[in-house]
Design a protein around this motif. Structure first.
Motif, PDB file in Angstrom:
ATOM      1  N   ALA A  25       7.144  -3.515  -5.464  1.00 53.57           N
ATOM      2  CA  ALA A  25       6.261  -2.934  -4.457  1.00 53.57           C
ATOM      3  C   ALA A  25       6.573  -3.561  -3.095  1.00 53.57           C
ATOM      4  CB  ALA A  25       4.803  -3.166  -4.834  1.00 53.57           C
ATOM      5  N   GLN A  26       6.505  -2.750  -2.056  1.00 52.50           N
ATOM      6  CA  GLN A  26       6.873  -3.200  -0.715  1.00 52.50           C
ATOM      7  C   GLN A  26       5.745  -3.890   0.043  1.00 52.50           C
ATOM      8  OE1 GLN A  26      10.191  -2.979   0.302  1.00 52.50           O
ATOM      9  NE2 GLN A  26      10.254  -2.511  -1.884  1.00 52.50           N
ATOM     10  N   SER A  27       4.520  -3.706  -0.434  1.00 47.54           N
ATOM     11  CA  SER A  27       3.368  -4.324   0.225  1.00 47.54           C
ATOM     12  C   SER A  27       2.218  -4.378  -0.770  1.00 47.54           C
ATOM     13  CB  SER A  27       2.937  -3.518   1.455  1.00 47.54           C
ATOM     14  OG  SER A  27       2.444  -2.240   1.030  1.00 47.54           O
ATOM     15  N   LYS A  29      -0.676  -3.083  -0.281  1.00 53.18           N
ATOM     16  CA  LYS A  29      -1.247  -1.726  -0.267  1.00 53.18           C
ATOM     17  C   LYS A  29      -0.475  -0.823  -1.227  1.00 53.18           C
ATOM     18  CE  LYS A  29      -2.303   2.114   2.836  1.00 53.18           C
ATOM     19  NZ  LYS A  29      -2.271   2.597   4.221  1.00 53.18           N
ATOM     20  N   HIS A  30       0.829  -0.902  -1.200  1.00 54.51           N
ATOM     21  CA  HIS A  30       1.699  -0.128  -2.097  1.00 54.51           C
ATOM     22  C   HIS A  30       1.417  -0.506  -3.557  1.00 54.51           C
ATOM     23  CE1 HIS A  30       6.092   0.785  -3.475  1.00 54.51           C
ATOM     24  NE2 HIS A  30       5.313   1.810  -3.736  1.00 54.51           N
ATOM     25  N   LYS A  33      -2.025   0.889  -4.697  1.00 52.01           N
ATOM     26  CA  LYS A  33      -1.975   2.341  -4.929  1.00 52.01           C
ATOM     27  C   LYS A  33      -1.226   2.655  -6.221  1.00 52.01           C
ATOM     28  CE  LYS A  33      -2.788   6.585  -3.834  1.00 52.01           C
ATOM     29  NZ  LYS A  33      -4.147   7.119  -3.900  1.00 52.01           N
ATOM     30  N   ALA A  34      -0.112   1.994  -6.456  1.00 53.55           N
ATOM     31  CA  ALA A  34       0.665   2.223  -7.689  1.00 53.55           C
ATOM     32  C   ALA A  34      -0.172   1.877  -8.914  1.00 53.55           C
ATOM     33  CB  ALA A  34       1.952   1.395  -7.659  1.00 53.55           C
ATOM     34  N   THR A  87       7.213   1.098 -10.073  1.00 62.21           N
ATOM     35  CA  THR A  87       6.885   0.138  -9.020  1.00 62.21           C
ATOM     36  C   THR A  87       6.339  -1.132  -9.664  1.00 62.21           C
ATOM     37  OG1 THR A  87       6.366   1.941  -7.493  1.00 62.21           O
ATOM     38  CG2 THR A  87       5.535  -0.249  -6.920  1.00 62.21           C
ATOM     39  N   THR A  89       4.505  -4.291  -9.663  1.00 58.77           N
ATOM     40  CA  THR A  89       3.408  -4.829  -8.851  1.00 58.77           C
ATOM     41  C   THR A  89       3.083  -6.280  -9.199  1.00 58.77           C
ATOM     42  OG1 THR A  89       1.819  -3.947 -10.455  1.00 58.77           O
ATOM     43  CG2 THR A  89       2.376  -2.534  -8.574  1.00 58.77           C
TER      44      THR A  89
END
Length: 155
Positions: A25-27, A29-30, A33-34, A87, A89
């Motif tokens: 995950a890039q952030s 928040k990402h 959401k995932a 993704t 996480t």
């Protein structure tokens, strides 16, 4: 014959789409959401398993039409799992019951997803037969795949 064609098509699609190769995950928040999207799929699977489990336990009458509909839904949802686990996480603080072993044992996790796809396909076939014993056995097969994955990948 119509359902058998669907089952064969689903089987072929599942073989080509359930490989799990996660990107980080890039952030946060990402990652959140995932995680929410994955949990939504599992909530839908659970909601479809509820009445199936009650039928298997004899708590409510077996209804082959409901079984076929719920099995199809579970099957379709199983085909989405690989995509929604692309993704990773694990490096973020997200609220989840998932073990980090999902990310370190991706092949095993992908196999568990394929097992759910196969078991739900078998349940669709059993529902078409309207044979209560076959239906209950196939419901057990789906439940077993869920439980096996929980044992390996859920806290």
């Amino acid at each position: 014959m119509k359902i058998l064609s669907k089952v064969l098509l689903v089987g072929l699609v599942s073989i080509s789409t359930t490989s799990v190769f996660a990107d980080v995950a890039q952030s946060e928040k990402h990652a959140i959401k995932a995680t929410e999207l994955r949990q939504s799929i599992f909530s839908l699977i659970s909601s479809n398993m509820g009445s199936l489990g009650a039928m298997a336990k004899g708590q409510i009458p077996v209804d082959a039409t409901v079984v076929e509909k719920n099995a199809l839904r579970i099957n379709q949802l199983s085909l989405m799992l690989g995509d929604y686990f692309k993704t990773d996480t694990s490096s973020f603080n997200v609220t989840t019951d998932a073990k980090n072993s999902i990310w370190t044992e991706q092949d095993k996790f992908a196999t568990n997803i394929e097992n759910l796809t196969s078991a739900s396909s078998a349940l669709m076939v059993a529902a078409q037969s309207k044979d209560e014993g076959a239906i209950k056995k196939a419901i057990g097969g789906v439940g077993k795949t869920c439980g096996g994955c929980h044992d390996d990948f859920r806290d």
